[in-house]
Enzyme design. Structure first.
Site, PDB file in Angstrom:
ATOM      1  N   ASP A  60       4.049   1.544   9.575  1.00  0.00           N
ATOM      2  CA  ASP A  60       4.499   3.317   9.741  1.00  0.00           C
ATOM      3  C   ASP A  60       6.315   3.540  10.077  1.00  0.00           C
ATOM      4  OD1 ASP A  60       3.740   1.868  11.736  1.00  0.00           O
ATOM      5  OD2 ASP A  60       3.488   4.365  12.619  1.00  0.00           O
ATOM      6  N   HIS A  61       6.985   2.140   9.447  1.00  0.00           N
ATOM      7  CA  HIS A  61       8.342   1.732  10.104  1.00  0.00           C
ATOM      8  C   HIS A  61       8.831   1.447   8.671  1.00  0.00           C
ATOM      9  CE1 HIS A  61       9.147   3.361  14.077  1.00  0.00           C
ATOM     10  NE2 HIS A  61       7.702   3.285  13.940  1.00  0.00           N
TER      11      HIS A  61
END
Length: 334
Positions: A60-61
């Site tokens: 998610d990063h």
């Protein structure tokens, strides 16, 4: 001036876009690059990014990196820099090589990837004309100050605990030096090139104009200094009393703390098990560090939209100067 934009929506992937602008030059920073986070940025801005700073390489990063890479992989004359925790170069090398580079020998693009563990920085270089096949070692240096400094900004790394090393970042403008017009008038002096020389650190005697003056005395009487703007970005980290005591001095006096608020206080046990924070915990850190304001981001998807205002309420009960990013609902949804 630091122009800051939180990218992404509540309970979705977030990132931070920072433009440090002095009027004479700009440095553009992208902190993390989750899925879809670049969608609201103009393409020209994406192509102009100077440094990409990853907190860590969870999906998610980093899921939006391919969009960034597609826009910037082949910019002749530009040097790309990516910073992240140990393993960043290894992971990105796979991303670099995950395409058919049959035209690579005709193209030009250089990528420097820096692994930071809090004590040392290991740098590697990847070249587009080699189809990114070779990781060229560029050496290791100790972390004894900022990761890098430009005329517009300096960036420091703050190691965090999140199932391994995660990096927070502190971004600071240089000290601002201005001329006191009232003091200039009181001395009966007129502006000119000598003022630029004085601000640049001239010593001994200055010609102002046609009359010699002691530079140190002029500096004391005319120049006023104040800190530049600053921000910190902390996401995906465990925060207990010991960590708060360690982190607060590193964040002391920061203008705005952009920090994750994964969980509501009622789920503190879950936050601890997953090495995340609650809104109340990060607010306590903001209070202990004496930051100017706190901006909450990276909310967990486990909460329905109607509960988002509860994050603000929990944080404001501890640190009133708390807000959501621009465009997020501050009071209610629906």
């Amino acid at each position: 001036m630091l122009k800051v934009q939180v990218l992404g929506l509540p309970a979705q992937d977030n990132a931070l876009w920072v433009v440090a602008d002095t009027g004479q030059g700009q440095t553009r920073l992208l902190l993390d690059c989750g899925a879809g986070t670049l969608d609201t940025l103009p393409f020209a801005e994406v192509r102009a990014v100077d440094h990409v700073l990853f907190s860590h390489l969870h999906m998610d990063h980093v899921a939006g990196f391919d969009d960034l890479f597609r826009a910037t992989f082949d910019l002749p004359g530009r040097v790309n820099h990516v910073w992240g925790p140990p393993g960043t170069a290894r992971i990105l090398s796979h991303r670099f090589r995950g395409y058919w580079w049959n035209h690579a020998p005709e193209l030009s693009g250089t990528w420097h990837v820096h692994d930071v563990d809090g004590q040392a920085i290991r740098s590697l270089r990847f070249e587009l004309h080699e189809a990114f096949e070779v990781a060229h070692e560029e050496g290791t240096r100790p972390v004894d100050g900022p990761l890098f400094t430009t005329p517009e900004v300096s960036v420091e790394a703050v190691p965090l605990r999140h199932q391994g090393v995660c990096l927070g970042y502190v971004v600071r403008e240089p000290e601002r030096v201005s001329v006191d017009p009232a003091a200039l008038q009181a001395l009966g002096l007129k502006g000119g090139p000598w003022l630029a020389a004085l601000k640049a650190g001239a010593t001994e005697t200055l010609d102002v104009p046609g009359t010699p003056h002691d530079a140190d005395e002029l500096r004391t009487r005319l120049l006023r200094r104040q800190p530049g703007e600053s921000l910190a970005y902390l996401t995906d980290f465990r925060l207990d009393e010991e960590e708060q005591a360690r982190l607060a001095p590193l964040l002391a006096g920061v203008g705005t703390l952009y920090a994750e608020a994964q969980y509501l206080p009622e789920d503190a046990d879950l936050a601890r098990r997953n090495d995340h924070t609650t809104a109340a915990q990060v607010a306590a850190l903001a209070r202990a560090a004496g930051v100017g304001q706190l901006c909450l981001l990276h909310l967990s998807r486990r909460y329905r939209a109607e509960r988002w205002p509860e994050f603000l309420a929990a944080a404001r009960a501890v640190f009133p100067a708390t807000h959501f990013p621009a465009g997020w609902p501050d009071e209610g949804v629906g």
